[in-house]
Design a protein around this motif. Structure first.
Motif, mmCIF file in Angstrom:
data_model
loop_
_atom_site.group_PDB
_atom_site.id
_atom_site.type_symbol
_atom_site.label_atom_id
_atom_site.label_comp_id
_atom_site.label_asym_id
_atom_site.label_seq_id
_atom_site.Cartn_x
_atom_site.Cartn_y
_atom_site.Cartn_z
ATOM 1 N N GLY A 132 0.747 -1.160 0.004
ATOM 2 C CA GLY A 132 -0.004 -0.007 -0.215
ATOM 3 C C GLY A 132 1.002 1.230 0.042
ATOM 4 O O GLY A 132 0.571 2.102 -0.478
ATOM 5 N N SER A 176 -7.785 -8.114 4.553
ATOM 6 C CA SER A 176 -7.660 -6.780 3.718
ATOM 7 C C SER A 176 -7.083 -5.855 4.375
ATOM 8 O O SER A 176 -6.664 -5.634 5.703
ATOM 9 N N ARG A 201 -9.659 -1.046 7.581
ATOM 10 C CA ARG A 201 -10.936 -0.381 6.960
ATOM 11 C C ARG A 201 -11.544 0.419 7.870
ATOM 12 O O ARG A 201 -12.273 1.480 7.798
ATOM 13 N N ASN A 202 -11.371 0.296 9.454
ATOM 14 C CA ASN A 202 -12.227 0.836 10.310
ATOM 15 C C ASN A 202 -11.049 1.186 11.431
ATOM 16 O O ASN A 202 -10.618 0.341 12.229
ATOM 17 N N GLU A 260 -3.731 3.770 6.305
ATOM 18 C CA GLU A 260 -4.497 3.290 5.392
ATOM 19 C C GLU A 260 -5.285 4.362 4.694
ATOM 20 O O GLU A 260 -6.303 4.673 5.410
ATOM 21 N N PRO A 261 -4.864 5.013 3.750
ATOM 22 C CA PRO A 261 -5.658 6.157 3.275
ATOM 23 C C PRO A 261 -6.944 6.047 2.902
ATOM 24 O O PRO A 261 -8.149 6.980 2.943
ATOM 25 N N GLN A 262 -7.569 4.786 2.674
ATOM 26 C CA GLN A 262 -8.860 4.467 2.174
ATOM 27 C C GLN A 262 -9.724 4.237 3.355
ATOM 28 O O GLN A 262 -11.092 3.985 3.254
ATOM 29 N N ALA A 263 -9.242 4.144 4.556
ATOM 30 C CA ALA A 263 -9.938 3.737 5.759
ATOM 31 C C ALA A 263 -10.905 4.722 6.378
ATOM 32 O O ALA A 263 -10.542 5.699 6.274
ATOM 33 N N GLU A 264 -11.841 4.225 6.967
ATOM 34 C CA GLU A 264 -12.635 4.985 7.976
ATOM 35 C C GLU A 264 -12.011 5.459 9.106
ATOM 36 O O GLU A 264 -11.666 4.377 9.865
ATOM 37 N N ARG A 304 -9.583 14.930 1.984
ATOM 38 C CA ARG A 304 -10.845 14.415 2.070
ATOM 39 C C ARG A 304 -10.969 12.938 2.083
ATOM 40 O O ARG A 304 -10.298 12.067 1.548
ATOM 41 N N ARG A 305 -11.680 12.567 3.130
ATOM 42 C CA ARG A 305 -11.954 11.175 3.526
ATOM 43 C C ARG A 305 -12.940 11.154 4.422
ATOM 44 O O ARG A 305 -13.569 12.032 4.960
ATOM 45 N N ARG A 306 -13.345 9.817 4.752
ATOM 46 C CA ARG A 306 -14.563 9.777 5.780
ATOM 47 C C ARG A 306 -13.748 9.676 7.222
ATOM 48 O O ARG A 306 -13.393 9.076 7.590
#
Length: 299
Positions: free
Chosen positions: A30, A152, A155-156, A178-182, A233-235
């Motif tokens: 990643g 994986s 994610r959280n 993890e740039p895509q994680a909430e 910008r992300r969740r």
């Protein structure tokens, strides 16, 4: 804070350690890491006993053990390199695991140390007793303790914060891991002197107003804390909860099925290595997910 580019992975060849190796490979993929190293530590006392059994000098026994362990490490690193496309190097050390891992992380300027929880063999008690406390206090680099089988990317992610510089350091690393994680930033607050106010004859309405005001102030501080991070910008979720921090963190992690907690170490002491804050210590011992402990920047 610079990106995660240089990983140190500690292994004892146990099944739990393999989980740490897999998670490290995922992170390397990643983050497109430059370097990664797989190391293991053999205790000096075991080497001395082995030398006697082999009827060899300690130096000869050490050479033989090192060669055998290196072969196993190289087999592991070959698999990891094929999996993530990053070349892993190998290191064998002799001594106390906590001391050697910490020292090696400084030598190679590791951005992150990755280790499995509850390993077998000589790592058996590394997160079950004094060895755990020594490792966590001693490490001056972020330490990721892998408990679960990696399936994986994370994610959280849960980040307990008290708005200190240590919390800010942990929050910044959590945003990178993890740039895509909430990401959920959680602050647990307690109303100072609330119980004593009732004994002093203060009305319940006044006490309730005091609680509401305390929560509002915490929310404002939380919003400023997140704004100051300049996060892309992300969740991002935020939660401010009344209660004891240790219990709140544990309950929130279970409720939200968190797969990683990132928490500051809150080190202050120069006399006894680094003191681990009670909330951090409780989180390490009681949570079931992976956990990353981030030391103070000054360390």
């Amino acid at each position: 804070m610079p990106g995660i580019q240089n990983l140190l992975v500690a292994t004892d060849f146990s099944e739990r350690a393999q989980r740490a190796e897999k998670r490290a490979a995922m992170l390397c993929t990643g983050h497109k890491c430059n370097t990664a190293e797989l190391m293991t530590v053999r205790e000096s006392e075991q080497l001395e006993g082995l030398a006697r059994l082999m009827n060899k000098s300690p130096e000869a026994a050490k050479t033989e053990v090192t060669d055998a362990v290196l072969r196993e490490l190289q087999a592991r690193t070959s698999e990891l390199s094929n999996e993530c496309g990053v070349k892993f190097t190998c290191t064998v050390r002799f001594g106390q695991p906590a001391i050697e891992i910490s020292a090696r992380s400084e030598e190679i300027f590791a951005d992150l140390i990755v280790i499995g929880a509850h390993g077998g063999n000589f790592f058996t008690d590394i997160f079950l007793g004094n060895t755990a406390d020594k490792l966590i206090r001693r490490c001056r680099r972020p330490l990721l303790v892998v408990r679960n089988e990696p399936a994986s990317p994370y994610r959280n992610i849960l980040v307990p914060v008290d708005f200190s510089d240590d919390s800010r350091q942990a929050a910044q690393l959590a945003l990178q891991i993890e740039p895509q994680a909430e990401i959920t930033f959680l602050h647990a607050y307690e109303v100072m002197f609330a119980s004593k106010l009732s004994y002093a004859g203060v009305s319940q309405d006044a006490i309730d107003h005091y609680r509401i005001k305390t929560r509002q102030e915490a929310l404002l501080t939380m919003n400023k804390f997140i704004d100051d991070l300049n996060a892309p910008r992300r969740r991002i979720m935020r939660d401010v909860v009344l209660g004891h921090p240790s219990a709140i963190v544990r309950d929130h992690a279970e409720k939200m099925q968190t797969d990683l907690i990132v928490i500051g170490k809150h080190g202050r002491s120069r006399i006894e290595e680094l003191i681990v804050g009670s909330v951090t210590r409780d989180t390490i011992h009681w949570t079931k997910c992976d956990i990353m402990v981030v030391p103070p920047l000054a360390a």
